[in-house]
Write a protein that holds these residues in place. Structure first.
Motif, PDB file in Angstrom:
ATOM      1  N   LEU A 104      -3.252  35.562   3.025  1.00  0.00           N
ATOM      2  CA  LEU A 104      -3.746  36.656   2.596  1.00  0.00           C
ATOM      3  C   LEU A 104      -3.594  37.232   1.218  1.00  0.00           C
ATOM      4  O   LEU A 104      -4.398  37.290   0.618  1.00  0.00           O
ATOM      5  CB  LEU A 104      -3.728  37.804   3.752  1.00  0.00           C
ATOM      6  CG  LEU A 104      -4.544  38.972   3.243  1.00  0.00           C
ATOM      7  CD1 LEU A 104      -5.939  38.745   3.950  1.00  0.00           C
ATOM      8  CD2 LEU A 104      -3.900  40.474   3.674  1.00  0.00           C
ATOM      9  N   ILE A 105      -2.570  37.180   0.852  1.00  0.00           N
ATOM     10  CA  ILE A 105      -1.892  37.549  -0.384  1.00  0.00           C
ATOM     11  C   ILE A 105      -2.595  36.680  -1.441  1.00  0.00           C
ATOM     12  O   ILE A 105      -3.037  37.133  -2.358  1.00  0.00           O
ATOM     13  CB  ILE A 105      -0.293  37.557  -0.745  1.00  0.00           C
ATOM     14  CG1 ILE A 105       0.289  38.697   0.391  1.00  0.00           C
ATOM     15  CG2 ILE A 105       0.319  37.678  -1.992  1.00  0.00           C
ATOM     16  CD1 ILE A 105       1.455  38.751   0.265  1.00  0.00           C
ATOM     17  N   VAL A 106      -2.578  35.389  -1.319  1.00  0.00           N
ATOM     18  CA  VAL A 106      -3.258  34.470  -2.334  1.00  0.00           C
ATOM     19  C   VAL A 106      -4.787  34.695  -2.286  1.00  0.00           C
ATOM     20  O   VAL A 106      -5.183  34.672  -3.550  1.00  0.00           O
ATOM     21  CB  VAL A 106      -2.909  33.168  -1.824  1.00  0.00           C
ATOM     22  CG1 VAL A 106      -3.457  32.156  -2.911  1.00  0.00           C
ATOM     23  CG2 VAL A 106      -1.331  32.813  -1.962  1.00  0.00           C
ATOM     24  N   ILE A 107      -5.160  34.586  -1.043  1.00  0.00           N
ATOM     25  CA  ILE A 107      -6.592  35.067  -1.126  1.00  0.00           C
ATOM     26  C   ILE A 107      -7.064  36.325  -1.867  1.00  0.00           C
ATOM     27  O   ILE A 107      -8.041  36.503  -2.678  1.00  0.00           O
ATOM     28  CB  ILE A 107      -7.361  35.162   0.191  1.00  0.00           C
ATOM     29  CG1 ILE A 107      -7.072  33.506   0.698  1.00  0.00           C
ATOM     30  CG2 ILE A 107      -8.631  35.540   0.295  1.00  0.00           C
ATOM     31  CD1 ILE A 107      -7.561  33.627   2.102  1.00  0.00           C
ATOM     32  N   THR A 108      -6.374  37.269  -1.755  1.00  0.00           N
ATOM     33  CA  THR A 108      -6.912  38.661  -2.199  1.00  0.00           C
ATOM     34  C   THR A 108      -6.499  38.372  -3.775  1.00  0.00           C
ATOM     35  O   THR A 108      -7.164  38.901  -4.457  1.00  0.00           O
ATOM     36  CB  THR A 108      -5.773  39.860  -1.631  1.00  0.00           C
ATOM     37  OG1 THR A 108      -5.965  39.651  -0.290  1.00  0.00           O
ATOM     38  CG2 THR A 108      -6.244  41.184  -1.988  1.00  0.00           C
ATOM     39  N   VAL A 115     -10.846  30.137  -8.354  1.00  0.00           N
ATOM     40  CA  VAL A 115     -11.836  29.772  -7.468  1.00  0.00           C
ATOM     41  C   VAL A 115     -11.099  28.378  -6.604  1.00  0.00           C
ATOM     42  O   VAL A 115     -11.135  28.228  -5.388  1.00  0.00           O
ATOM     43  CB  VAL A 115     -12.936  29.203  -8.153  1.00  0.00           C
ATOM     44  CG1 VAL A 115     -13.905  28.324  -7.197  1.00  0.00           C
ATOM     45  CG2 VAL A 115     -13.564  30.267  -8.540  1.00  0.00           C
ATOM     46  N   ASN A 116     -10.336  27.696  -7.286  1.00  0.00           N
ATOM     47  CA  ASN A 116      -9.670  26.234  -6.709  1.00  0.00           C
ATOM     48  C   ASN A 116      -8.504  26.799  -5.801  1.00  0.00           C
ATOM     49  O   ASN A 116      -8.593  26.241  -4.646  1.00  0.00           O
ATOM     50  CB  ASN A 116      -9.282  25.325  -7.927  1.00  0.00           C
ATOM     51  CG  ASN A 116     -10.150  24.773  -8.510  1.00  0.00           C
ATOM     52  OD1 ASN A 116     -10.909  23.852  -8.015  1.00  0.00           O
ATOM     53  ND2 ASN A 116     -10.482  24.951  -9.778  1.00  0.00           N
ATOM     54  N   LEU A 117      -7.746  27.751  -6.060  1.00  0.00           N
ATOM     55  CA  LEU A 117      -6.900  28.115  -5.115  1.00  0.00           C
ATOM     56  C   LEU A 117      -7.485  28.863  -3.916  1.00  0.00           C
ATOM     57  O   LEU A 117      -7.042  28.603  -2.747  1.00  0.00           O
ATOM     58  CB  LEU A 117      -5.940  29.360  -5.916  1.00  0.00           C
ATOM     59  CG  LEU A 117      -5.045  28.629  -6.944  1.00  0.00           C
ATOM     60  CD1 LEU A 117      -4.016  29.867  -7.383  1.00  0.00           C
ATOM     61  CD2 LEU A 117      -4.112  27.472  -6.039  1.00  0.00           C
ATOM     62  N   LEU A 118      -8.744  29.368  -4.199  1.00  0.00           N
ATOM     63  CA  LEU A 118      -9.153  30.154  -2.829  1.00  0.00           C
ATOM     64  C   LEU A 118      -9.759  28.942  -1.818  1.00  0.00           C
ATOM     65  O   LEU A 118      -9.538  28.922  -0.828  1.00  0.00           O
ATOM     66  CB  LEU A 118     -10.517  30.903  -3.324  1.00  0.00           C
ATOM     67  CG  LEU A 118     -10.500  32.217  -3.386  1.00  0.00           C
ATOM     68  CD1 LEU A 118     -11.784  32.832  -4.009  1.00  0.00           C
ATOM     69  CD2 LEU A 118     -10.189  32.852  -2.129  1.00  0.00           C
TER      70      LEU A 118
END
Lengths: 590, 189, 621, 275
Positions: C376-380, C423-426
């Motif tokens: 969640l932290i990465v996505i946020t 975007v790529n990390l998402l």
């Protein structure tokens, strides 16, 4: 103050640079002469050539590319005179003094601070600057820095006494009784190079070259400014007296010493009892003053690189019929004897740099023939204008033109009677011809072909005859047949105050409707600075907000919203309670 | 108590949509209007057209960013003084009107000797004058060394309303192109 | 009754009558007084001059009407909302339905094929259920298409005339294809149990091919308007083929195929969610839970490559005209992409959220619970970066404090390098979420399980560091080099996803499976599916606006000018309002489609098969 | 970063680990921490519009987190339900129920009585250039236009250096009054301009543009901005009136040289600026 001869120590001219370095390096006794190492100076040279030489020149003589356009001129390092120092008047600065100026810069001049430079680079630069003047090789030219004690807090009780001292020791002769830089001898001041120079406007400390803190001001009073008529009062005034003067200056400045508090909006105030310019300043009481910065008109031909006016203050009031503006600014001298006009043609100054062949850009002979000669060919014909510029070209200053400092005696006792300026002071308010529908606004210099502006112009030599001009571009000015506004103008204590009044709706002109933001830009001409036509100070566009006469009360909306929020809350609470009723049911039997 | 599922789903849809609409209101709201087109009514006289044409040539037509009137010497683009006279003889088979129209609609197809070309078709963006505006410009050009004859009824070759029969781009390089699209206006014209 | 009462009654009645009579006379006098015309009327036999004039005028008008010449109109106005908004909304609705109608056969066919191959009847049933939504939608699409055509011809006659000039040769094939589409569609649906599986699959294939061809032709018309080709300098047709294959035609085709699949999947998932919420029996719930899961899976899988198709489209627009490209990315439309970032961020967040909720129905998923926090932290974080505007909306004071329109610290997040990285990390993180979900129901039993896990983790780490490295390094190189960095970033993400998947398939061979309790998922998750569908739809509406808005005041860019009163480009706020209204209407229609589909008999009754965990491994990968 | 604020916030967050608050407490702590850091944690304050946007996203994320698991959700829901339903909380609940509408009303009051603010317009960072550009009677195609002096950099370094020096002279005679000695947009007149002059040191300005774009902006200035190129009050002069074409190219060379940046190459133009 000009008469006061500063103590200057000259180094022996024959001592060669290399020899001196050798001597100094080998004589630890003269340790206070520190000229750094070769590497340090080499570092300094690299920095200097990239960041400094364009103004101060390759040889440090203050003759770089931009020098002809700058007032005050870039420092001539070969003279060894440094304005901002902590050492006694006339002495060389300490390394830290030079370092400070490099890092912080000099406010309201072209000298920026260079905080990005590393300490090593700054040190190298300091040593490199010292190589320009042989004074630094002479150990006897150095005196230790004066110490500045910690500043006592501001005390209003001191102001009265300080004002007396201020008058007594002659500060007012240059700086003016209200400190606006309008003293009787202010128009005559020149620096050690013979260039005209202005006394600081003490009511605007943020423009002080040496810094605006109480310590900075104390230091400047103590040490004076080398190369200028400003002497040091280290001996003339006791430390207490100097702090009192600092208090006096702070009392002139108002709220803030270092922050001018420039406005981004002019809010008009609704007034009762009719708008009558006879009421003068009283009419504008309670209207929020907006201080707007002025920049030189450096875009169009006849550029003004050093406008005489730094900032203007504007207030606006209105009632059902009329709108009125009060514009005020500090001016060294009221110039009423000449004439002025927004459409006067100004020949481009031909810079010293301009004498080189590539430098012919700002229109001398060749440019005039060339089809791109926007500057107008009048350059040749209007020789009578030459050298009228207060800040003007050095050479021109001495010749036939209206050199002000020739008339020192007259102006010294006559105050503003010494007004021999060819051009009078003038002011113009500029509005778009009609309120812009979208984000597109006219070009800020007299509009453009698609987006015309109207200028409310007042030649302060003839304040009774204001004019309205229509602008469709810098040169495209024509008199407009709109009704001119009513104007009242006064000059007092170094400050112009000009009042404009016009009906809110006037013919085809701009309308000041309630609830609208009307763009406003100002032009101001300082006749003493030889400003006319396109050579002037200007501001960017600022919105004038005309609030609705009756603004709606916030209370109905507050009540309504609060009621809705409360209702939603209660609904949520009721819903949650219903859903979780089983727990309540369990409690009941218990 | 029990809210029907359908209602809940409908509510969710409305709330989500409303939320995105709200986001849309937060960003800067800019309306971009097309450049103003000079409105021309059918009863304009030739003199009116010349006036309008001159204004366009000086203004949004941007003609005089390149061209000059009454200048000689080393020019980068042809001088327009006397253009009306020269236009009659520039291209065999083209009368002055046709030539002027071609130089506006399709300027690259004929390049005056000694010049390099580079003029954009002014009916196209970014200048993009309308046919009527070009009509006015032609009227103005006709006054440079001649008498304006164009009226609101004159058929301008190359324009969208041009009938068949008048010389078209077919005689220039772009070969076999067909008459333009708006043949429907022939009836009216 | 007493007599006295009668008397009182009589007196009152008389009094009332008197008052009424008095009142009437009074009124009559007033009327006579206030209306002198009434008196005149008696002796007004001859008409007044005014009446004569009116009569003459009417006659003149009548004569003029009779002789009025026929004039071709350039535009006609739509009442109230104006022509542009009318056409905009109808076109958008038509497009949404068309997208659905084109997409559903695609994954229905794939699912049917999986069912055919694996012999699992559940897949076949699922495919059939999807198809149920088709026939009504098809009619809606056709009706809306007809309405759109009528509107265009009626409101933009001159412009339509021009389009016909250029594209008339394409009309016949288009109509013919439509016939075939109808034939294949109905035979595919009604012949589900009639034909042999092979023939039926072939029908499905034909249906998809025809549908795609139809879309390609329609795409030609609209891409031509933005990037015209194949015409002379005055607009005359030179080559219809060139007009069709203009700059943006193929990019739009590809972009739309992928987007349609994503959109169709999410609408089908919303349908399942709706049925789930209404379901009465555990069997129904299990079935629709599963169906929603598959629909959402299809949608998210198609969403992942979509940004790359978008890049291609944008680069073609730049290639056609830099002016148009900059209008899109730097000019009038740049803020639209911030709205888009919010939408896509929501999509990713909601999709992950659905997966996490889904772990609740799998036994043994608890062991992954603590990872969710970090995902969640990465996505946020990525969401925040993506939604950071380059040029910030700020008051005058704030701009002065920032020293410009970009913030000294946040400004770094507003540029391309940061956004590509985000975007790529998402995408990578969403994939990890999916992998965890997949894992939660299975415990690998192969001997090299530990090693396999380590390798998988290493691959993710390498991919994420590659993305980050290029993202950060992008700040230190010039733009020309930086632009090429997006390629290694994208490639590393794609390679990682493929490699990890391959390892995973082998890793989970013969894995110990725990029970997946289909249907035992919170209702919230189903609302998330519906929210996803709304967001997808809204996003399509918004992107449709930017694609067609790029033309600004041209019908056909640089060829046919829009001179109607609607020629201006509206504000983004207004555009979002139109999009919202359209989306709401669409969901109203979709509601009708769902309702009609549900009339055909509910599912639960005919499906006796016990709800066990369908083996998804093959289907998903 | 304003460490005096950021560090304590981080410390408090770390400290909470030992206090072990409930999920509701955690969510509230995180939300407040993000808010404080965004609103006060930066040396240069972050504009309110961005703070609002970020907090919205964080709210969504936190809501997703606490509700993604039944146990976590219970931890968050139960205290709230208890607060709303249990009798012992009634006085506090009443207080809160009144306080929220009061706060909303107060904010409306502040909003409606606040002094007027100058209207602001979003700045278009890179407005779209026209297809062709006519400068000094020459029409250029913006697609293919490049700095004619750029090739000298390799072919004739000496001539290049001479052009560069010319560019330097031109910059300090004309440009530095606004754009500043250090090209940071902080010249001696910059404080009097709105919008403020462009900061060329910012990697988001000239470094990501082709030289033709700069040429367009230098030649046409503020008056030549397109309709959407807001805020359209730019004071930038149309330098084509005063400078020759070569001089404009020279000063562009100098801009890149001084800021030690490279222009975007021509072919890169076809790459999209992204999605």
């Amino acid at each position: 103050m000009r008469g006061r001869r500063v103590r200057r120590l000259r180094s022996p001219g024959l001592a060669s640079w290399v020899l001196c370095v050798g001597l100094i390096a080998s004589s630890p006794l003269l340790g206070q002469v520190d000229l750094g190492t070769d590497e340090q100076r080499a570092t300094g040279k690299v920095v200097y050539d990239k960041y400094c030489s364009q103004c101060h020149g390759d040889t440090g003589a203050g003759d770089g590319y931009a020098a002809p356009y700058l007032r005050p001129k870039p420092r001539d390092f070969t003279s060894g005179k440094y304005k901002i120092r902590s050492t006694p008047n006339g002495m060389l600065p300490t390394d830290d003094d030079i370092r400070r100026v490099i890092e912080v810069g000099i406010p309201y001049t072209a000298m920026p601070g260079f905080p990005e430079l590393s300490p090593a680079e700054v040190t190298g630069l300091v040593y490199y600057l010292k190589t320009f003047s042989s004074d630094f090789e002479d150990p006897e030219a150095y005196l230790p820095a004066l110490t500045t004690p910690p500043a006592p807090p501001f005390s209003a009780d001191n102001v009265e006494n300080a004002k007396r001292v201020y008058e007594e020791i002659g500060c007012a002769r240059c700086h003016g009784t209200s400190g606006r830089g309008d003293g009787s001898s202010a128009p005559t001041l020149v620096d050690d190079w013979g260039d005209p120079i202005r006394a600081a406007d003490l009511s605007r400390p943020w423009t002080f070259r040496g810094g605006a803190s109480r310590e900075d001001i104390y230091r400047s009073i103590s040490t004076g400014l080398n190369g200028t008529p400003m002497a040091g009062f280290e001996e003339g005034l006791s430390p207490e007296e100097r702090w009192q003067i600092v208090d006096f200056i702070q009392s002139l400045a108002g709220d803030s010493m270092s922050d001018p508090g420039y406005a981004s909006l002019v809010t008009a105030r609704a007034v009762e009892g009719g708008i009558d310019l006879e009421r003068g300043a009283e009419l504008f009481e309670g209207a929020e003053p907006a201080l707007l910065p002025v920049l030189g008109q450096i875009v169009q031909p006849g550029r003004s690189f050093h406008p005489g006016v730094v900032a203007v203050e504007i207030q606006a009031v209105y009632d059902r019929e009329d709108v009125a503006f009060r514009v005020s600014w500090h001016d060294i001298q009221a110039n009423r004897n000449g004439t002025n006009g927004p459409d006067l043609v100004v020949e481009e100054m031909s810079a010293e740099a301009g004498s080189e062949d590539e430098g012919s850009f700002w229109g001398d002979e060749e440019a005039a023939e060339d089809e791109g000669g926007f500057w107008g060919d009048e350059a040749e014909d209007e020789s009578d204008d030459a050298g009228g510029d207060f800040w003007g070209d050095d050479a021109a200053g001495e010749d036939d033109g209206g050199g002000f400092w020739d008339d020192t005696e007259e102006s010294a006792d006559g105050g503003s009677d010494g007004d021999l300026a060819e051009f009078s002071d003038a002011i113009a308010l500029q509005f778009p011809r009609s309120l812009p529908a979208g984000i597109r606004q006219p070009y800020f210099l007299n509009g453009d072909s698609q987006n015309p502006v109207e200028l409310w112009f007042v030649d302060l030599g003839y304040p009774e005859a204001p004019e309205v001009w229509e602008g469709r571009g810098s040169q495209a000015l024509v008199p407009s047949d709109e009704d001119a506004p009513f104007v009242a103008a006064s000059y007092e204590d170094g400050r112009w105050s000009v009042l404009f009044k016009r009906s809110r709706r006037n013919g085809q002109g701009i309308a000041f409707d309630e609830g609208t933001f009307v763009p406003l830009a100002l032009s101001v001409w300082d006749g003493f600075n030889d400003e006319r036509g396109s050579k002037r100070g200007v501001t960017a566009w600022y919105p004038v907000y005309v609030p609705p006469m009756e603004s709606p009360s916030p209370f109905p909306k507050m009540a309504k919203t609060a009621a809705i929020v409360l209702l939603v809350e209660l609904l949520i609470i009721a819903w949650v309670r219903r859903r979780h009723r089983p727990s309540a049911a369990e409690e009941a039997p218990a | 108590m029990r809210v029907p599922v359908t209602l809940k789903v409908a509510l969710l849809t409305v709330v989500a949509t409303a939320f995105y609409t709200y986001v849309g209101q937060l960003v800067p709201q800019k309306e971009v209007h097309p450049p103003e087109v000079v409105e021309m009514s059918a009863d304009l006289t030739t003199a009116d057209l010349v006036g309008i044409g001159e204004e366009i040539a000086n203004g949004k037509g941007l003609c005089f960013t390149c061209h000059t009137v009454g200048k000689s010497g080393a020019l980068r683009f042809p001088d327009l003084d006397g253009i009306a006279t020269r236009a009659e003889t520039r291209i065999a088979g083209f009368d002055a009107l046709t030539y002027l129209a071609q130089s506006l609609y399709d300027p690259e197809s004929y390049i005056v000797e000694g010049f390099a070309g580079g003029m954009p078709p002014i009916s196209k963006p970014p200048i993009g004058l309308t046919d009527d505006e070009i009509r006015a410009v032609i009227a103005y050009l006709q006054t440079l060394g001649g008498q304006a004859t164009v009226t609101m009824d004159t058929l301008i070759p190359f324009s969208a309303a041009a009938p068949e029969g008048v010389p078209m781009a077919a005689e220039s390089e772009s070969g076999e192109s067909e008459p333009p699209a708006e043949t429907s206006e022939e009836g009216a014209a | 009754m007493k007599k006295s009462h009668l008397l009182i009654g009589l007196v009152v009645l008389l009094a009332l009558g008197g008052v009424a009579a008095e009142l009437a006379t009074f009124m009559d006098e007033r009327l006579a007084y206030s209306s002198p015309l009434a008196a005149d009327a008696e002796h007004a036999a001859e008409p007044t001059p005014r009446e004569l004039a009116l009569e003459a005028q009417a006659a003149a008008q009548a004569e003029e009407d009779a002789n009025r010449p026929y004039e071709e109109e350039e535009y006609r106005a739509f009442p109230k909302i104006g022509s542009r908004v009318a056409v905009w909304m109808v076109a958008q609705l038509h497009l949404l339905f068309a997208a659905f109608v084109l997409a559903v056969p695609m994954f229905a066919l794939i699912i049917e094929f999986i069912g055919y191959k694996s012999g699992d009847k559940r897949y076949d049933d699922l495919a059939y259920e999807f198809t149920k939504l088709l026939s009504t939608s098809f009619s809606f699409t056709a009706t809306l298409g007809a309405l759109l055509t009528f509107l265009l011809v009626a409101l933009y006659p001159k412009f339509m005339n021009y389009l016909m000039h250029v594209f008339s040769p394409t009309f016949l094939p288009y109509t013919l294809l439509f016939f075939f589409e109808a034939i294949f569609l109905y035979s595919y649906y009604y012949g589900w149990h009639a034909f042999s599986k092979r023939v039926h699959l072939l029908l499905g294939l034909a249906l998809n091919l025809v549908g795609t061809a139809i879309m390609f032709i329609a795409n030609a018309w609209l891409t031509f308007m933005t990037t015209p080709a194949g015409i002379s300098s005055t607009g005359a047709r030179i080559s219809t083929w060139e007009a069709v294959t203009n700059y943006t035609w193929m990019p739009i085709n590809i972009h739309r195929i992928i987007a349609n699949v994503a959109f169709g999947g999410s609408i089908a998932a919303a349908y399942a969610a709706f049925q789930f919420l209404k379901a009465k029996t555990p069997e129904e719930r299990a079935h629709y839970d599963w169906m929603g899961y598959i629909g959402n899976f299809v949608a998210i899988a198609a969403l992942l490559p979509l940004p790359f198709a978008g890049y291609w489209l944008a680069s073609e627009i730049y290639a056609f005209s830099q002016t148009m490209g900059l209008t899109m990315m730097g000019g009038a439309f740049s803020w639209l992409f911030i709205i888009q970032a919010i939408l896509i961020g929501n999509l990713f967040l909601a999709a992950n959220y659905y997966l996490w909720l889904g772990m609740g129905r799998i036994e043994g998923a608890e062991r992954f619970r603590s990872y969710i926090k970090y995902l969640l932290i990465v996505i946020t974080g990525c969401f925040l970066v993506w939604a950071t505007p380059r040029s910030i909306l700020a008051t005058v004071g704030e701009v002065q404090a920032m020293g410009g329109s970009s913030h000294p610290a946040l400004g770094f997040l507003g540029v391309m390098s940061a956004k590509n990285t985000a975007v790529n990390l998402l995408i990578l993180t969403t994939y990890v979420s999916f992998l965890l979900y997949r894992r939660s129901g299975r415990i690998p039993t192969v001997a090299w399980a530990k090693l396999g896990n380590i390798v998988q983790f290493a691959i993710f780490a390498v991919a994420a560091s590659t993305v980050l490295f290029f993202g950060i390094y992008g700040y230190f190189v010039e733009a020309a080099v930086r632009i090429k960095f997006s390629i290694p970033q994208v490639l590393s993400v794609l390679v990682a996803m493929v490699a990890v998947t391959v390892i995973d398939i082998f890793l989970l061979r013969g894995a110990k499976e725990t029970e997946t309790r289909w249907g035992q998922i919170s209702n919230t998750s189903q609302y998330v599916l519906i929210f996803l569908a709304v967001t997808f739809t809204w996003l399509m509406g918004l992107m449709g606006y930017v694609r067609s808005g790029l033309r600004q005041h041209w019908h056909v860019y640089g060829v046919i000018r829009d001179t109607s009163p609607d020629a201006y480009t509206p504000t983004l706020g207004f555009a979002t309002q139109v999009v919202s209204v359209t989306v709401l209407i669409f969901f109203g229609f979709i509601g009708v489609v769902f309702w009609l589909a549900s009339l055909g008999g509910s599912h639960g009754s005919e499906d006796e098969a016990a709800v066990t965990s369908p083996s998804l491994a093959e289907g998903e990968t | 970063m304003n460490w005096m604020i950021v560090l304590p916030v981080l410390l408090v967050l770390a400290g909470l680990r030992f206090v072990k608050p409930s999920m509701l407490g955690w969510a509230a702590a995180w939300w407040i921490a993000v808010w404080i850091i965004m609103d006060f944690g930066f040396a240069v304050p972050v504009p309110k519009s961005v703070v609002k946007e970020f907090l919205g996203i964080v709210t969504l994320a936190l809501a997703a987190y606490v509700s993604s698991d039944p146990q976590r959700w219970a931890e968050v829901r139960d205290p709230m339900v208890a607060f709303l339903t249990e009798r012992r909380h009634l006085p506090l609940l009443g207080l809160v129920a009144v306080a929220i509408p009061a706060a909303v009303a107060a904010s409306i009051y502040l909003e409606m009585t606040a002094p007027a603010q100058a209207p602001t317009f979003g700045r278009t960072v890179h407005p779209a250039p026209p297809a062709t550009l006519t400068v000094h009677d020459v029409t250029h195609d913006m697609q293919t236009l490049d700095n004619p002096l750029r090739s000298l950099e390799t072919s004739d370094p000496e001539a290049f250096a001479a052009h560069l020096e010319e560019g330097r002279r031109i910059y300090y005679e004309n440009c530095f009054y606004c754009h500043g000695d250090l090209m940071q947009g902080a010249g001696m007149f910059a404080h009097a301009l709105n919008p403020i002059p462009t900061n060329f040191q910012d990697s988001g300005t000239i470094a990501m543009l082709q030289e033709s774009f700069l040429f367009w902006r230098v030649a046409k200035g503020g008056p030549g901005l397109p309709e959407e190129g807001g805020p359209w009050m730019s004071a930038m002069p149309a330098w084509e009136q005063f400078l020759s074409e070569e001089e404009m190219w020279e000063v562009i060379l100098f801009l890149y040289e001084f800021t030690e940046q490279r222009p975007r190459a021509l072919h890169a133009a076809s790459g999209g600026e992204g999605h």
